[in-house]
Design an enzyme around this catalytic site. Structure first.
Site, PDB file in Angstrom:
ATOM      1  CG  ASN A 103       7.473  -3.972   8.811  1.00  0.00           C
ATOM      2  OD1 ASN A 103       8.290  -4.887   8.931  1.00  0.00           O
ATOM      3  ND2 ASN A 103       6.954  -3.649   7.646  1.00  0.00           N
ATOM      4  CG  HIS A 144       2.055  -1.481   2.086  1.00  0.00           C
ATOM      5  ND1 HIS A 144       3.402  -1.722   2.116  1.00  0.00           N
ATOM      6  CD2 HIS A 144       1.461  -2.692   1.946  1.00  0.00           C
ATOM      7  CE1 HIS A 144       3.625  -3.016   1.988  1.00  0.00           C
ATOM      8  NE2 HIS A 144       2.455  -3.632   1.892  1.00  0.00           N
ATOM      9  CE  LYS A 158     -19.074 -20.027  24.197  1.00  0.00           C
ATOM     10  NZ  LYS A 158     -19.783 -21.333  24.268  1.00  0.00           N
TER      11      LYS A 158
END
Length: 205
Positions: A91, A113, A178
């Site tokens: 989106n 949302h 690492k």
């Protein structure tokens, strides 16, 4: 010279041309990935004929979902959603580099949302993922994250913050484990199934 079988000719000339036409954003090696015939039957039929992710211009597995594919930018050797059970929500946009392995069950979520209205997406910056990135099984990548080049993300990780280049990370929340040595494969030696766009050629240098 090695003899080419009839099966290989049919796969390359018939199914290969179909796949290149059907999926204009499919940039994979001609050989060594998977046959065009397999892509046709396992991806094209459910995706285009049964309308599962029909607007995506690269192969997406029928168990996966890609939302807002028009807001996705991607390089070569990268097809978001082509593995089992992927959920790619773009989106707010997602920028994928080249040579990205996305494991089964991976979720990449570019927008949350709105807290006061769950039916609306919260606007924000796009997710950016660099070149030579391996995203392990069941990883969750959350909004506005930047992931550098040459990174491995361990299975089951939850990525909530930016990841630098040249590291191996894992955990919930995801942390650097690492350093990672430089990626060794020379992508310029791979024979691709069609001409590579100029904007992706920098990764081949």
């Amino acid at each position: 010279m090695q003899k080419i079988t009839l099966k290989e000719k049919i796969d390359f000339f018939l199914f290969g041309n179909l796949i290149n036409f059907i999926y204009p954003e499919y940039f994979r090696p001609k050989f060594g990935y998977q046959s065009y015939r397999k892509i046709f039957f396992q991806y094209f039929i459910p995706q285009k004929l049964f309308r599962l992710n029909p607007n995506v211009n690269w192969p997406v597995h029928f168990t996966s979902k890609v939302i807002c594919p028009e807001k996705i930018e991607k390089g070569i050797i990268c097809d978001p959603g082509d593995n089992y059970g992927n959920y790619i929500q773009a989106n707010n946009g997602i920028q994928f580099g080249s040579n990205i392995e996305i494991g089964p069950g991976v979720k990449i979520i570019s927008a949350n949302h709105e807290p006061q209205n769950y039916s609306k997406s919260k606007s924000g910056k796009p997710i950016i993922i660099g070149n030579h990135v391996w995203i392990g099984a069941n990883v969750v990548i959350l909004p506005e994250v930047n992931i550098g080049n040459n990174v491995i993300i361990g299975a089951g990780s939850v990525v909530t913050k930016d990841i630098p280049s040249d590291v191996i990370v894992a955990g919930n929340p995801c942390k650097v484990i690492k350093p990672k040595p430089a990626y060794q494969q020379d992508l310029s030696k791979i024979i691709f199934n069609k001409k590579i766009p100029d904007k992706f050629k920098d990764v081949l240098k």
